[in-house]
Design a protein around this motif. Sequence first.
Motif, PDB file in Angstrom:
ATOM      1  N   VAL A 213       8.247  16.881  26.445  1.00  0.00           N
ATOM      2  CA  VAL A 213       8.536  16.333  27.761  1.00  0.00           C
ATOM      3  C   VAL A 213       9.244  15.006  27.545  1.00  0.00           C
TER       4      VAL A 213
ATOM      5  N   LEU B 155      13.926  20.444  35.206  1.00  0.00           N
ATOM      6  CA  LEU B 155      12.661  20.580  34.488  1.00  0.00           C
ATOM      7  C   LEU B 155      12.870  21.627  33.417  1.00  0.00           C
TER       8      LEU B 155
ATOM      9  N   ASP C 271       7.427  11.715  36.873  1.00  0.00           N
ATOM     10  CA  ASP C 271       7.198  11.789  35.427  1.00  0.00           C
ATOM     11  C   ASP C 271       5.846  12.420  35.113  1.00  0.00           C
TER      12      ASP C 271
ATOM     13  N   ALA D 208       5.771  16.152  36.033  1.00  0.00           N
ATOM     14  CA  ALA D 208       6.539  16.957  35.073  1.00  0.00           C
ATOM     15  C   ALA D 208       5.705  17.219  33.823  1.00  0.00           C
TER      16      ALA D 208
ATOM     17  N   PHE E  37       5.441  21.742  40.671  1.00  0.00           N
ATOM     18  CA  PHE E  37       5.880  20.362  40.472  1.00  0.00           C
ATOM     19  C   PHE E  37       5.810  19.580  41.783  1.00  0.00           C
TER      20      PHE E  37
END
Length: 158
Positions: free
Chosen positions: A30, A64, A106, A109, A127
């Motif tokens: 990520v 994403l 953030d 995600a 999300f």
Amino acid sequence: MRRYNCAHDRVVLLSLVLVCALQWACTTVVQGGIPPSAFDFRNVVPVSQKDPSGWKVAKVKILLGRLSPAFSAAAYCDIEVGIPEINFRGPVPDGFAQLEAAAAADSAARTVLSQGIPPTAILCRSFQEEMERILSAAIPGVRVTKFLSLNVPYKTFP
């Protein structure tokens, strides 16, 4: 006296290498760190004499994705963050809303990408829900949805 079994040692070593390779291939990375400036809030409902009132939105198309040496996949998610101009706590300044929206994006995600959901509309919806859950702690009355508002430009990240 025990005999040395070279074939057994090779099997054990090969098993260890395979486990390490699979773990490396399945790792989700990520990255990002969406900037607060990506959330360009625009007023869509003017503030009235009553508190709370007014409504502003920011639209961001966020990429994403899951990066791994074995399989990489990504999806763009249309995110509209709607926030009251004034909620029961008082005015919600754009700068504060931008910082909180970026931090929530953030965190959301990281959470949804770690769940292994394929990059589809389901990932985008998860999300949105996670981002709204996180953001509503800082800004009561927030809504995170797909693009709904007309005549509000969107930004793309990255």
